[in-house]
Design a protein around this motif. Structure first.
Motif, PDB file in Angstrom:
ATOM      1  N   ALA A  55      52.584  51.180  44.741  1.00 13.41           N
ATOM      2  CA  ALA A  55      53.736  51.918  45.256  1.00 13.41           C
ATOM      3  C   ALA A  55      53.449  53.416  45.308  1.00 13.41           C
ATOM      4  CB  ALA A  55      54.955  51.645  44.378  1.00 13.41           C
ATOM      5  N   LEU A  56      52.804  53.944  44.284  1.00  9.84           N
ATOM      6  CA  LEU A  56      52.480  55.371  44.260  1.00  9.84           C
ATOM      7  C   LEU A  56      51.477  55.734  45.348  1.00  9.84           C
ATOM      8  CD1 LEU A  56      52.148  56.451  40.515  1.00  9.84           C
ATOM      9  CD2 LEU A  56      53.604  57.496  42.252  1.00  9.84           C
ATOM     10  N   ALA A  57      50.472  54.892  45.542  1.00 12.14           N
ATOM     11  CA  ALA A  57      49.465  55.168  46.569  1.00 12.14           C
ATOM     12  C   ALA A  57      50.099  55.206  47.956  1.00 12.14           C
ATOM     13  CB  ALA A  57      48.362  54.116  46.519  1.00 12.14           C
ATOM     14  N   SER A  58      50.999  54.278  48.215  1.00 17.52           N
ATOM     15  CA  SER A  58      51.687  54.262  49.517  1.00 17.52           C
ATOM     16  C   SER A  58      52.552  55.508  49.688  1.00 17.52           C
ATOM     17  CB  SER A  58      52.552  53.007  49.639  1.00 17.52           C
ATOM     18  OG  SER A  58      51.759  51.850  49.638  1.00 17.52           O
ATOM     19  N   TRP A  59      53.221  55.918  48.609  1.00 20.66           N
ATOM     20  CA  TRP A  59      54.064  57.111  48.678  1.00 20.66           C
ATOM     21  C   TRP A  59      53.213  58.361  48.904  1.00 20.66           C
ATOM     22  CZ3 TRP A  59      54.475  61.555  45.641  1.00 20.66           C
ATOM     23  CH2 TRP A  59      55.599  62.348  45.902  1.00 20.66           C
ATOM     24  N   LEU A  60      52.112  58.476  48.186  1.00 17.54           N
ATOM     25  CA  LEU A  60      51.228  59.634  48.344  1.00 17.54           C
ATOM     26  C   LEU A  60      50.635  59.683  49.750  1.00 17.54           C
ATOM     27  CD1 LEU A  60      49.369  59.492  44.913  1.00 17.54           C
ATOM     28  CD2 LEU A  60      50.761  61.414  45.724  1.00 17.54           C
ATOM     29  N   GLU A  61      50.306  58.515  50.291  1.00 17.05           N
ATOM     30  CA  GLU A  61      49.707  58.452  51.625  1.00 17.05           C
ATOM     31  C   GLU A  61      50.643  59.034  52.679  1.00 17.05           C
ATOM     32  OE1 GLU A  61      46.754  55.185  53.626  1.00 17.05           O
ATOM     33  OE2 GLU A  61      48.759  54.498  53.122  1.00 17.05           O
ATOM     34  N   GLY A  62      51.929  58.935  52.439  1.00 22.04           N
ATOM     35  CA  GLY A  62      52.895  59.449  53.403  1.00 22.04           C
ATOM     36  C   GLY A  62      53.360  60.871  53.127  1.00 22.04           C
ATOM     37  N   HIS A  63      52.844  61.485  52.066  1.00 20.28           N
ATOM     38  CA  HIS A  63      53.307  62.833  51.715  1.00 20.28           C
ATOM     39  C   HIS A  63      52.608  63.873  52.594  1.00 20.28           C
ATOM     40  CE1 HIS A  63      54.376  66.374  49.361  1.00 20.28           C
ATOM     41  NE2 HIS A  63      55.309  65.617  48.789  1.00 20.28           N
ATOM     42  N   PRO A  64      53.339  64.853  53.121  1.00 25.37           N
ATOM     43  CA  PRO A  64      52.743  65.816  54.056  1.00 25.37           C
ATOM     44  C   PRO A  64      51.687  66.730  53.448  1.00 25.37           C
ATOM     45  CG  PRO A  64      55.003  66.424  53.498  1.00 25.37           C
ATOM     46  CD  PRO A  64      54.798  65.048  52.976  1.00 25.37           C
ATOM     47  N   THR A  65      51.695  66.937  52.134  1.00 26.63           N
ATOM     48  CA  THR A  65      50.694  67.822  51.521  1.00 26.63           C
ATOM     49  C   THR A  65      49.566  67.053  50.834  1.00 26.63           C
ATOM     50  OG1 THR A  65      52.055  68.042  49.537  1.00 26.63           O
ATOM     51  CG2 THR A  65      52.308  69.727  51.228  1.00 26.63           C
ATOM     52  N   VAL A  66      49.482  65.757  51.098  1.00 21.94           N
ATOM     53  CA  VAL A  66      48.368  64.944  50.600  1.00 21.94           C
ATOM     54  C   VAL A  66      47.456  64.618  51.776  1.00 21.94           C
ATOM     55  CG1 VAL A  66      47.684  62.746  49.553  1.00 21.94           C
ATOM     56  CG2 VAL A  66      49.682  63.985  48.675  1.00 21.94           C
ATOM     57  N   ALA A  67      46.204  65.064  51.684  1.00 21.38           N
ATOM     58  CA  ALA A  67      45.270  64.892  52.796  1.00 21.38           C
ATOM     59  C   ALA A  67      44.619  63.513  52.804  1.00 21.38           C
ATOM     60  CB  ALA A  67      44.191  65.973  52.729  1.00 21.38           C
ATOM     61  N   LYS A  68      44.367  62.945  51.613  1.00 26.31           N
ATOM     62  CA  LYS A  68      43.664  61.668  51.555  1.00 26.31           C
ATOM     63  C   LYS A  68      43.993  60.975  50.249  1.00 26.31           C
ATOM     64  CE  LYS A  68      39.104  59.615  52.364  1.00 26.31           C
ATOM     65  NZ  LYS A  68      37.685  59.873  52.691  1.00 26.31           N
ATOM     66  N   VAL A  69      44.120  59.652  50.298  1.00 27.05           N
ATOM     67  CA  VAL A  69      44.364  58.846  49.098  1.00 27.05           C
ATOM     68  C   VAL A  69      43.232  57.835  48.958  1.00 27.05           C
ATOM     69  CG1 VAL A  69      45.919  57.248  47.921  1.00 27.05           C
ATOM     70  CG2 VAL A  69      46.861  59.098  49.330  1.00 27.05           C
ATOM     71  N   HIS A  70      42.613  57.818  47.772  1.00 22.23           N
ATOM     72  CA  HIS A  70      41.565  56.849  47.470  1.00 22.23           C
ATOM     73  C   HIS A  70      42.176  55.785  46.561  1.00 22.23           C
ATOM     74  CE1 HIS A  70      38.379  59.746  48.775  1.00 22.23           C
ATOM     75  NE2 HIS A  70      39.240  60.640  48.299  1.00 22.23           N
ATOM     76  N   TYR A  71      42.482  54.637  47.130  1.00 23.63           N
ATOM     77  CA  TYR A  71      42.992  53.509  46.334  1.00 23.63           C
ATOM     78  C   TYR A  71      42.625  52.222  47.058  1.00 23.63           C
ATOM     79  CZ  TYR A  71      45.995  50.251  43.854  1.00 23.63           C
ATOM     80  OH  TYR A  71      46.443  49.182  43.117  1.00 23.63           O
ATOM     81  N   PRO A  72      41.837  51.353  46.438  1.00 24.44           N
ATOM     82  CA  PRO A  72      41.337  50.168  47.137  1.00 24.44           C
ATOM     83  C   PRO A  72      42.419  49.172  47.534  1.00 24.44           C
ATOM     84  CG  PRO A  72      40.741  50.091  44.813  1.00 24.44           C
ATOM     85  CD  PRO A  72      41.284  51.461  45.073  1.00 24.44           C
ATOM     86  N   GLY A  73      43.625  49.329  46.980  1.00 24.10           N
ATOM     87  CA  GLY A  73      44.705  48.444  47.377  1.00 24.10           C
ATOM     88  C   GLY A  73      45.293  48.778  48.732  1.00 24.10           C
ATOM     89  N   LEU A  74      44.976  49.951  49.267  1.00 21.57           N
ATOM     90  CA  LEU A  74      45.435  50.321  50.604  1.00 21.57           C
ATOM     91  C   LEU A  74      44.570  49.628  51.653  1.00 21.57           C
ATOM     92  CD1 LEU A  74      46.009  54.154  50.070  1.00 21.57           C
ATOM     93  CD2 LEU A  74      47.778  52.375  50.241  1.00 21.57           C
ATOM     94  N   ALA A  75      45.192  49.098  52.663  1.00 24.12           N
ATOM     95  CA  ALA A  75      44.462  48.324  53.677  1.00 24.12           C
ATOM     96  C   ALA A  75      43.388  49.156  54.367  1.00 24.12           C
ATOM     97  CB  ALA A  75      45.440  47.758  54.705  1.00 24.12           C
ATOM     98  N   GLY A  76      43.589  50.460  54.444  1.00 25.21           N
ATOM     99  CA  GLY A  76      42.620  51.314  55.119  1.00 25.21           C
ATOM    100  C   GLY A  76      41.437  51.724  54.267  1.00 25.21           C
ATOM    101  N   HIS A  77      41.434  51.372  52.993  1.00 23.82           N
ATOM    102  CA  HIS A  77      40.326  51.720  52.111  1.00 23.82           C
ATOM    103  C   HIS A  77      39.086  50.925  52.504  1.00 23.82           C
ATOM    104  CE1 HIS A  77      37.876  51.840  48.426  1.00 23.82           C
ATOM    105  NE2 HIS A  77      38.555  52.933  48.095  1.00 23.82           N
ATOM    106  N   ALA A  78      37.927  51.590  52.504  1.00 29.41           N
ATOM    107  CA  ALA A  78      36.692  50.958  52.978  1.00 29.41           C
ATOM    108  C   ALA A  78      36.322  49.710  52.171  1.00 29.41           C
ATOM    109  CB  ALA A  78      35.546  51.966  52.925  1.00 29.41           C
ATOM    110  N   GLY A  79      36.707  49.673  50.896  1.00 28.36           N
ATOM    111  CA  GLY A  79      36.340  48.526  50.070  1.00 28.36           C
ATOM    112  C   GLY A  79      37.453  47.524  49.859  1.00 28.36           C
ATOM    113  N   HIS A  80      38.537  47.664  50.604  1.00 22.55           N
ATOM    114  CA  HIS A  80      39.712  46.821  50.379  1.00 22.55           C
ATOM    115  C   HIS A  80      39.392  45.330  50.493  1.00 22.55           C
ATOM    116  CE1 HIS A  80      43.942  45.562  50.546  1.00 22.55           C
ATOM    117  NE2 HIS A  80      43.595  44.784  51.563  1.00 22.55           N
TER     118      HIS A  80
END
Length: 384
Positions: free
Chosen positions: A258-283
């Protein structure tokens, strides 16, 4: 038996005389012999202690290995493993690994003649290209610290087997609850048990599990000879923590997603590294070899000024090193956990002046989001 049940049962049947539900703390340095040339199985606590043995047997069962070993810290555990090698031996190592491990390799064991090559272990090709005639082992983090790259443990283990190398996996971030590297072909797993296994930020410990009984005998010889063993009180604390590993990890993963998804949508966050996100290279890779994605998040903010704001203005999230406890922690790898890695290497890897690392705890996730939200808002208002 499911691993969550196995964890709860650690030490349960240890004291059959009294029926104690929790393993006793055998706070003793030595043991009385029943007769000349006879032993109870315990002689001196450096060589073996019943409380420590309950922990060692427990982690071996959870990891599916032949034998477990408990040490005074994660660094002590890795140090003991490096003593399997000799001058002139070469190890291939995860490049964006914990800074303390890098310091141990480069500032301690390098002077004793061990060679280390650091590569992106999420790339099988890079690992293969780094092989030398004197390569003896691969040391890989299953999820790298802090950038959370995913290693293909099965493919790397196969490569090691073909070249007769030891495959050593630091599985601290995922624990055997989420990933069992030995099942995928690895030879040794190592943990900073201070983190998720103990789980309460109240003890320092390291654990090792060996898959092969003969290799386990070599490791035991080193453990007993060097003596950096875990004491009975801390062994008991780790056992206590491991009993709730599954429920803590489930909640922490849920919060992290939930936090990773929220951070991903925040305007002052440039990038989120979390493998649970579908866009993560190692997901997809991690989804295929593990039961979950863990509870560590790294994220980059758009302005270096935001770093100090988030570290010092969060009220619920603590600015502290370490990870894996029930409390959510935030840290700044460039100056904290990875300061011993050379600046040019950090810059190349992406461990930069806008990267923060979150160890997500078990608090209500809405409170965690609100805490980050109010800290971000203070920077926007110029209150940092």
């Amino acid at each position: 038996m499911h691993i969550s049940t196995e964890a709860v049962q650690i030490g349960l049947d240890w004291d059959s005389r009294t029926g104690a539900v929790t393993v006793p703390i055998y706070q003793t340095a030595t043991f009385r012999h029943p007769g000349l040339g006879q032993s109870t199985g315990y002689d001196y606590s450096r060589s073996g202690n019943p409380t420590r043995q309950a922990l060692e047997e427990g982690i071996a069962r959870l990891d599916g290995g032949a034998r477990g070993f408990a040490y005074a810290s994660g660094m002590a555990a890795i140090t003991n493993l490096l003593m399997l090698f000799q001058r002139g031996d070469h190890l291939i190592v995860t490049e964006d690994l914990y800074g303390g491990t890098y310091r141990l390799f480069e500032q301690i064991f390098h002077q004793y003649g061990l060679e280390f090559t650091y590569v992106d272990t999420s790339s099988l090709d890079e690992v293969a290209a780094a092989l030398k005639p004197n390569t003896k082992a691969l040391f890989v983090e299953s999820l790298t610290n802090p950038l959370l790259k995913v290693a293909d443990i099965r493919a790397l283990s196969n490569l090691c087997r073909e070249r007769q190398l030891l495959c050593i996996v630091d599985n601290t971030f995922l624990t055997p609850y989420l990933l069992r590297p030995l099942d995928l072909g690895a030879d040794i797993t190592v943990y900073s048990a201070s983190k998720y296994l103990a789980g309460h930020n109240d003890t320092i410990a390291g654990l090792v599990v060996a898959k092969d009984p003969q290799l386990a005998e070599r490791i035991y010889f080193l453990q007993n000879s060097v003596g950096a063993v875990l004491g009975p009180q801390d062994s008991w604390l780790v056992i206590r923590g491991m009993k709730t590993l599954s429920v803590r990890m489930d909640r922490q993963q849920e919060n992290a997603a939930a936090l990773a998804s929220w951070l991903e949508g925040h305007p002052t966050v440039a990038k989120v590294h979390y493998p649970g996100l579908a866009g993560h290279a190692g997901h997809d890779l991690l989804k295929g070899q593990a039961r979950g994605f863990g509870a560590m998040i790294a994220f980059e903010v758009t302005d270096p000024a935001l770093v100090e704001t988030l570290l010092l203005k969060t009220r619920l999230i603590s600015f502290a090193e370490s990870l894996g406890g029930v409390e959510t922690l935030i840290t700044f790898p460039e100056l904290q956990t990875h300061a011993d890695i050379k600046a040019e290497i950090r810059a190349r890897l992406g461990i930069n002046n806008v990267l923060l690392r979150l160890s997500v705890g078990i608090e209500d996730v809405n409170d965690l989001i609100a805490d980050l939200e109010q800290a971000f808002a203070q920077e926007e208002k110029g209150e940092a």
